[in-house]
Design a protein around this motif. Structure first.
Motif, PDB file in Angstrom:
ATOM      1  N   GLU A 361       0.921  -0.857   0.190  1.00  0.00           N
ATOM      2  CA  GLU A 361       0.144  -0.268  -0.050  1.00  0.00           C
ATOM      3  C   GLU A 361       0.919   1.376   0.140  1.00  0.00           C
ATOM      4  O   GLU A 361       2.024   1.056  -0.114  1.00  0.00           O
ATOM      5  N   GLN A 362      -0.238   2.018  -0.142  1.00  0.00           N
ATOM      6  CA  GLN A 362       1.354   3.513   0.077  1.00  0.00           C
ATOM      7  C   GLN A 362       2.057   3.857   0.545  1.00  0.00           C
ATOM      8  O   GLN A 362       3.020   4.587   0.376  1.00  0.00           O
ATOM      9  N   GLY A 363       1.680   3.607   1.883  1.00  0.00           N
ATOM     10  CA  GLY A 363       2.863   3.689   3.191  1.00  0.00           C
ATOM     11  C   GLY A 363       4.088   2.789   3.680  1.00  0.00           C
ATOM     12  O   GLY A 363       5.341   3.294   3.300  1.00  0.00           O
ATOM     13  N   LYS A 364       3.564   1.902   2.075  1.00  0.00           N
ATOM     14  CA  LYS A 364       5.113   0.785   2.262  1.00  0.00           C
ATOM     15  C   LYS A 364       4.672  -0.463   0.840  1.00  0.00           C
ATOM     16  O   LYS A 364       3.706  -0.854   1.121  1.00  0.00           O
ATOM     17  N   ILE A 365       5.488  -0.554   0.289  1.00  0.00           N
ATOM     18  CA  ILE A 365       5.539  -1.330  -0.331  1.00  0.00           C
ATOM     19  C   ILE A 365       6.814  -2.264  -0.770  1.00  0.00           C
ATOM     20  O   ILE A 365       7.390  -1.647  -0.568  1.00  0.00           O
ATOM     21  N   GLU A 366       6.401  -3.517  -0.864  1.00  0.00           N
ATOM     22  CA  GLU A 366       7.441  -5.006  -0.160  1.00  0.00           C
ATOM     23  C   GLU A 366       7.539  -5.892  -1.909  1.00  0.00           C
ATOM     24  O   GLU A 366       6.360  -6.335  -2.144  1.00  0.00           O
ATOM     25  N   LEU A 367       8.427  -5.131  -2.704  1.00  0.00           N
ATOM     26  CA  LEU A 367       8.453  -6.457  -4.069  1.00  0.00           C
ATOM     27  C   LEU A 367       8.954  -7.711  -3.245  1.00  0.00           C
ATOM     28  O   LEU A 367       9.411  -8.010  -2.294  1.00  0.00           O
ATOM     29  N   ALA A 368       8.379  -8.879  -3.360  1.00  0.00           N
ATOM     30  CA  ALA A 368       8.386 -10.255  -3.138  1.00  0.00           C
ATOM     31  C   ALA A 368       9.944 -10.378  -4.365  1.00  0.00           C
ATOM     32  O   ALA A 368      10.739 -11.502  -3.383  1.00  0.00           O
ATOM     33  N   LYS A 369       9.973  -9.942  -4.668  1.00  0.00           N
ATOM     34  CA  LYS A 369      11.724 -10.683  -5.365  1.00  0.00           C
ATOM     35  C   LYS A 369      12.537 -10.700  -4.643  1.00  0.00           C
ATOM     36  O   LYS A 369      13.779 -10.889  -4.969  1.00  0.00           O
TER      37      LYS A 369
END
Length: 393
Positions: A361-369
């Motif tokens: 979401e806007q406050g925190k974006i984590e990429l699986a890779k």
């Protein structure tokens, strides 16, 4: 003083104290047998998935050993995870390469060890059957697949015990078989969160492959069942207001029930809204992931939403104890949020492949890779070790 309604109501949603004790005793008994066999026949480590040196290390540290042995999970896995392998000697229907391999890897043992193996194989299978019949979260508790659980549930104990007499290898093996576990174990006190990480990592049930959506409205429950579930929910610490919304209860009645159970009025104030909180710290992320994993396992086992949440809250409380941060209200919020939108998702760690909750979401974006879980990044420290470090400084 709170009324312990969880043990007062006979239900498959919560793990009874006597069944939790049976799991704990099995952990001690089966690991002691493994150590006994390995002491005399080191070649058996290929079957038990653990060496004599590791078992000596395991017995050397009493406190972490107690942490593992006293959890409501088996510290062992089946040597035959696939039901088709069991059919080889239970139903005599097909050839299994896995069974042949185990039979060849197991060294020839003397009569006393052979008798012990038969006895503890029967003991292990009986425990599996008992837990499968009495708890909807049996597969993750026992470290088995849903397919194996369904197969064992259809077989009477007498047939399984008769079949066990025809094999000469153990049906169980050590669960925590990676180097990271032994490093943590031998250098410090494993925390509840690190234990949870290893339980999920070694499980044959992946959270991402499980169902997570169900009807969150118009739950068709009889009044007696609804009231009983609401009472269980509140006995686990869920606010009366949450139970009112969830089960469509009378607000005054719900508050009275909460006070009867806990002896105090239900908390009031703002409810949980933040989603990034669940991934804010390593502890929060592990516990949130653990709750999601158990909740989805319960749904997979045909539980409805309130039953799945109650069963999940019960096991989480038994594992984390006073260190539990995902309360019943937070578990409800987490499960509903992940069912309704994609601001939280589940993706595997790029190192150990264990599924974890990630923010999107806007406050925190984590990429699986790019994601490395708390277990692989060494972020899970024992609270006791942290306190000792602070005391020294």
């Amino acid at each position: 003083m709170a009324i312990n309604t969880l043990n007062a109501i006979e239900t498959s949603l919560t793990l009874p104290a006597f069944l939790a004790e049976k799991i704990q005793r099995a952990n001690y008994s089966l690991t002691e047998l493994m150590h006994k066999v390995l002491t005399r026949y080191e070649r058996a480590e290929a079957v038990f998935a653990v060496s004599l040196e590791s078992m000596d290390t395991f017995n050397k540290f009493a406190a972490p050993k107690a942490t593992l042995m006293n959890m409501p999970f088996l510290a062992l896995l089946p040597t035959l995870p696939n039901p088709r392998d069991w059919e080889t000697f239970v139903d005599d229907v097909m050839y299994s390469q896995t069974v042949e391999q185990l039979a060849s890897q197991m060294p020839a043992v003397d009569g006393m060890i052979s008798r012990d193996l038969f006895h503890f194989n029967c003991y292990y299978v009986t425990l599996l059957k008992d837990v499968l019949q009495m708890n909807i979260l049996a597969p993750p508790l026992l470290g088995i697949t849903f397919e194996l659980a369904e197969y064992l549930a259809t077989k009477p104990v007498r047939q399984l015990e008769a079949a066990i007499g025809r094999i000469k290898f153990p049906l169980f093996r050590w669960r925590f078989d990676d180097n990271l576990f032994w490093k943590e174990y031998s250098t410090g006190w494993p925390s509840n969160e690190s234990v949870a990480h290893h339980l999920m990592r070694t499980s044959q049930i992946s959270a991402s492959a499980l169902p997570y959506k169900d009807s969150w409205s118009n739950l068709r429950l009889e009044r007696a069942e609804r009231d009983g579930l609401a009472r269980l929910f509140m006995s686990q610490g869920c606010r009366a207001s949450t139970a009112v919304d969830f089960f469509n209860l009378n607000r005054t009645t719900a508050r009275a029930v909460y006070k009867q159970i806990h002896g105090v009025s239900s908390p009031v104030g703002c409810r949980t809204k933040s989603l990034t909180w669940y991934v804010q710290t390593a502890v929060n992320r592990v516990q949130a992931t653990f709750v999601v994993w158990l909740y989805r396992c319960a749904l997979r086992n045909d539980a409805n939403i309130p039953k799945a949440l109650i069963a999940t809250n019960d096991i989480a409380a038994k594992l984390f104890g006073d260190d539990l941060v995902i309360t019943a209200d937070r578990a409800n919020h987490l499960a509903s949020a992940m069912a309704m939108d994609s601001r939280l998702s589940v993706a595997p760690c790029r190192s150990c492949k264990t599924d974890y909750v990630l923010a999107n979401e806007q406050g925190k974006i984590e990429l699986a890779k790019d994601f490395v879980c708390p277990g692989c990044s060494y972020s899970l420290k024992s609270r006791l070790a942290s306190k000792q470090k602070k005391a020294k400084s």
